[in-house]
Design a protein around this motif. Structure first.
Motif, PDB file in Angstrom:
ATOM      1  N   ARG A 169       0.816  -1.207   0.000  1.00 32.80           N
ATOM      2  CA  ARG A 169       0.000   0.000   0.000  1.00 32.80           C
ATOM      3  C   ARG A 169       0.856   1.267   0.000  1.00 32.80           C
ATOM      4  O   ARG A 169       0.485   2.275  -0.608  1.00 32.80           O
ATOM      5  N   ALA A 170       1.970   1.216   0.684  1.00 35.24           N
ATOM      6  CA  ALA A 170       2.860   2.387   0.729  1.00 35.24           C
ATOM      7  C   ALA A 170       3.381   2.695  -0.672  1.00 35.24           C
ATOM      8  O   ALA A 170       3.463   3.866  -1.076  1.00 35.24           O
ATOM      9  N   TRP A 171       3.733   1.636  -1.406  1.00 32.50           N
ATOM     10  CA  TRP A 171       4.198   1.841  -2.782  1.00 32.50           C
ATOM     11  C   TRP A 171       3.089   2.457  -3.622  1.00 32.50           C
ATOM     12  O   TRP A 171       3.318   3.400  -4.387  1.00 32.50           O
ATOM     13  N   SER A 172       1.868   1.934  -3.496  1.00 31.81           N
ATOM     14  CA  SER A 172       0.742   2.461  -4.268  1.00 31.81           C
ATOM     15  C   SER A 172       0.479   3.924  -3.926  1.00 31.81           C
ATOM     16  O   SER A 172       0.154   4.730  -4.807  1.00 31.81           O
TER      17      SER A 172
ATOM     18  N   ASP B  65       2.707   6.117  -2.927  1.00 29.80           N
ATOM     19  CA  ASP B  65       3.765   6.902  -3.580  1.00 29.80           C
ATOM     20  C   ASP B  65       3.482   7.060  -5.068  1.00 29.80           C
ATOM     21  O   ASP B  65       3.662   8.146  -5.641  1.00 29.80           O
ATOM     22  N   ALA B  66       3.044   5.974  -5.701  1.00 31.13           N
ATOM     23  CA  ALA B  66       2.718   6.027  -7.129  1.00 31.13           C
ATOM     24  C   ALA B  66       1.565   6.992  -7.378  1.00 31.13           C
ATOM     25  O   ALA B  66       1.577   7.754  -8.364  1.00 31.13           O
ATOM     26  N   ASP B  67       0.570   6.981  -6.494  1.00 27.92           N
ATOM     27  CA  ASP B  67      -0.571   7.889  -6.634  1.00 27.92           C
ATOM     28  C   ASP B  67      -0.136   9.348  -6.524  1.00 27.92           C
ATOM     29  O   ASP B  67      -0.635  10.217  -7.259  1.00 27.92           O
ATOM     30  N   GLN B  68       0.795   9.632  -5.602  1.00 24.80           N
ATOM     31  CA  GLN B  68       1.278  11.000  -5.437  1.00 24.80           C
ATOM     32  C   GLN B  68       1.976  11.485  -6.709  1.00 24.80           C
ATOM     33  O   GLN B  68       1.778  12.623  -7.157  1.00 24.80           O
ATOM     34  N   ILE B  69       2.801  10.614  -7.282  1.00 22.87           N
ATOM     35  CA  ILE B  69       3.530  10.998  -8.495  1.00 22.87           C
ATOM     36  C   ILE B  69       2.574  11.206  -9.657  1.00 22.87           C
ATOM     37  O   ILE B  69       2.687  12.188 -10.406  1.00 22.87           O
ATOM     38  N   THR B  70       1.628  10.296  -9.831  1.00 19.95           N
ATOM     39  CA  THR B  70       0.691  10.432 -10.951  1.00 19.95           C
ATOM     40  C   THR B  70      -0.208  11.658 -10.763  1.00 19.95           C
ATOM     41  O   THR B  70      -0.612  12.284 -11.763  1.00 19.95           O
TER      42      THR B  70
ATOM     43  N   ARG C 254      -1.061  -3.067  -8.984  1.00 21.76           N
ATOM     44  CA  ARG C 254      -1.995  -3.069  -7.855  1.00 21.76           C
ATOM     45  C   ARG C 254      -2.781  -4.384  -7.783  1.00 21.76           C
ATOM     46  O   ARG C 254      -3.137  -4.839  -6.689  1.00 21.76           O
ATOM     47  N   GLU C 255      -3.070  -4.961  -8.943  1.00 22.76           N
ATOM     48  CA  GLU C 255      -3.822  -6.218  -8.975  1.00 22.76           C
ATOM     49  C   GLU C 255      -2.912  -7.437  -8.896  1.00 22.76           C
ATOM     50  O   GLU C 255      -3.372  -8.567  -9.054  1.00 22.76           O
ATOM     51  N   ARG C 256      -1.627  -7.179  -8.656  1.00 23.59           N
ATOM     52  CA  ARG C 256      -0.629  -8.239  -8.492  1.00 23.59           C
ATOM     53  C   ARG C 256      -0.643  -9.232  -9.659  1.00 23.59           C
ATOM     54  O   ARG C 256      -0.695 -10.454  -9.479  1.00 23.59           O
TER      55      ARG C 256
END
Length: 246
Positions: A109-112, A114-119, A194-196
């Motif tokens: 979730r932490a990675w997601s 971070d990805a959301d912040q960048i996008t 996200r959906e692995r």
């Protein structure tokens, strides 16, 4: 070397990093001309810093294939052509596609977040039509994928390759593709992570890099002189020569 009224060094990044950025931007703008020799001493004087960080930054650029040193002459900017772009993207595909698959197996979730912040930043910058800042966030997103995949050396290689393609203004941003289109190409990668789903993440990354690389090959091919021998070869043939495994 011409003096630039906009030359400045800030405190936000290392001096060597800023030398890399300055030379890359100066090559893209034409302030530093291809095949023209420039003095390390003059560059240090222009930037108002010592020669040590200038040499460190230039050595990084030499590793990336942007410049070439010549004894007693200084350094010169090297040209980039369609074959260079095809080779660079074949290497990026080899490194970043399996990295995307690995991230899909381990992203949390932490990675997601971070990805959301960048996008989110990329979305705002696309709306503002700020291509330079947008592409910096694009780099950060690819870095995020490479770091999470455990491929730190691969991240450094990819960043050197990105310098090689951006060095002379070689970019599809705002040309062959809008910033919104580039942003949308990242969505399938992030969704698969996200959906692995490693296979879908790898394919989405491959499709993104493939599309970008081929467009850049076509762009650099179009800029070739009419009498260039490479004009006898199509952009697709140049691209396929480096990217299709026989």
């Amino acid at each position: 070397m011409a003096k630039s009224g906009e030359t400045s060094i800030s405190l936000g990044a290392s001096l060597a990093d800023q030398v890399v950025r300055f030379v890359t931007n100066a090559a893209a703008s034409g302030e530093l001309e291809v095949e023209q020799f420039y003095s390390v001493y003059q560059l240090a004087e222009q930037l108002g810093i010592s020669r040590s960080p200038v040499r460190e930054g230039l050595l990084r650029l030499e590793e990336a294939g942007l410049i070439q040193f010549s004894r007693n002459k200084g350094f010169k900017i090297l040209p980039v052509g369609p074959q260079d772009v095809a080779e660079i993207f074949s290497m990026r595909i080899a490194v970043e596609v399996p990295a995307a698959a690995r991230v899909a197996k381990r992203a949390d979730r932490a990675w997601s977040a971070d990805a959301d912040q960048i996008t989110a930043r990329m979305t705002a910058l696309a709306s503002a039509d700020d291509a330079e800042a947008f592409m910096e966030q694009d780099r950060r997103l690819h870095d995020l994928i490479m770091d999470a995949s455990g491929s730190h050396r691969g991240r450094d290689v990819v960043n050197r390759l990105r310098v090689s393609t951006s060095r002379l203004g070689v970019s599809t941003a705002g040309k062959e593709r809008s910033l919104d289109q580039i942003l949308r190409e990242h969505a399938p990668i992030l969704q698969a992570v996200r959906e692995r789903d490693p296979q879908r993440a790898a394919k989405a990354m491959h499709d993104h890099l493939y599309r970008t690389g081929l467009l850049l090959v076509e762009q650099t091919w179009s800029a070739l002189p009419e009498d260039s021998p490479l004009r006898q070869t199509t952009p697709s043939e140049i691209w396929n020569d480096f990217t299709i495994t026989r």
